[in-house]
Design a protein around this motif. Structure first.
Motif, PDB file in Angstrom:
ATOM      1  N   UNK A   1       0.830  -1.203   0.000  1.00 49.52           N
ATOM      2  CA  UNK A   1       0.000   0.000   0.000  1.00 49.52           C
ATOM      3  C   UNK A   1       0.869   1.260   0.000  1.00 49.52           C
ATOM      4  N   UNK A   2       1.945   1.273   0.789  1.00 47.69           N
ATOM      5  CA  UNK A   2       2.845   2.438   0.817  1.00 47.69           C
ATOM      6  C   UNK A   2       3.487   2.645  -0.549  1.00 47.69           C
ATOM      7  N   UNK A   3       3.893   1.545  -1.187  1.00 45.28           N
ATOM      8  CA  UNK A   3       4.519   1.640  -2.508  1.00 45.28           C
ATOM      9  C   UNK A   3       3.533   2.156  -3.557  1.00 45.28           C
TER      10      UNK A   3
ATOM     11  N   UNK B   1       1.025   8.035   3.674  1.00 40.31           N
ATOM     12  CA  UNK B   1      -0.195   8.356   4.406  1.00 40.31           C
ATOM     13  C   UNK B   1      -1.307   7.334   4.188  1.00 40.31           C
ATOM     14  N   UNK B   2      -1.241   6.576   3.097  1.00 38.74           N
ATOM     15  CA  UNK B   2      -2.252   5.545   2.854  1.00 38.74           C
ATOM     16  C   UNK B   2      -1.727   4.137   3.127  1.00 38.74           C
ATOM     17  N   UNK B   3      -0.482   4.010   3.465  1.00 42.75           N
ATOM     18  CA  UNK B   3       0.088   2.696   3.764  1.00 42.75           C
ATOM     19  C   UNK B   3       0.059   2.405   5.250  1.00 42.75           C
TER      20      UNK B   3
ATOM     21  N   UNK C   1      -6.106   0.941   6.059  1.00 42.13           N
ATOM     22  CA  UNK C   1      -6.563  -0.406   5.720  1.00 42.13           C
ATOM     23  C   UNK C   1      -7.929  -0.660   6.357  1.00 42.13           C
ATOM     24  N   UNK C   2      -8.100  -0.238   7.604  1.00 48.16           N
ATOM     25  CA  UNK C   2      -9.392  -0.407   8.267  1.00 48.16           C
ATOM     26  C   UNK C   2     -10.466   0.512   7.704  1.00 48.16           C
TER      27      UNK C   2
END
Length: 111
Positions: free
Chosen positions: A69-71, A76-78, A83-84
């Protein structure tokens, strides 16, 4: 015509008994069953789980997913929090279920 959900074998919690029964159409029906309309990010996570499973014969731990997700979307979204936001009932309970995985025996997946 019966839905795919009616033709695949699932456990009492709705997880597929055979991950090879999975398809993108089934993913959509599983999402609908959970009252979700998949966003592009949710779909990307589910497809990442499938690709990881096909390459490694196991579900990725949450830390591997967070790295992905970070990649893809930046720091900020990883995060576990993000995820929740995407899967409010949990990574294993929603994302892995929509990816056609069996119910995990250990919940190292959840963050």
């Amino acid at each position: 015509m019966p839905s795919i959900l009616q033709t695949v074998k699932r456990d009492n919690e709705g997880y597929l008994l055979n991950p090879d029964d999975w398809s993108e159409t089934l993913m959509e029906q599983l999402a609908t069953e959970q009252a979700l309309v998949l966003s592009a990010e949710q779909r990307s996570i589910v497809l990442f789980i499938r690709e990881y499973y096909e390459a490694n014969a196991t579900v990725p731990e949450a830390r591997k997913l967070l790295k992905y997700m970070r990649e893809q979307w930046g720091e900020d979204k990883g995060t576990r929090k993000y995820l929740y936001q995407l899967f409010p009932h949990g990574y294993a309970q929603q994302a892995c279920k929509m990816a056609g995985m069996r119910k995990p025996l250990k919940l190292m997946l959840d963050v």
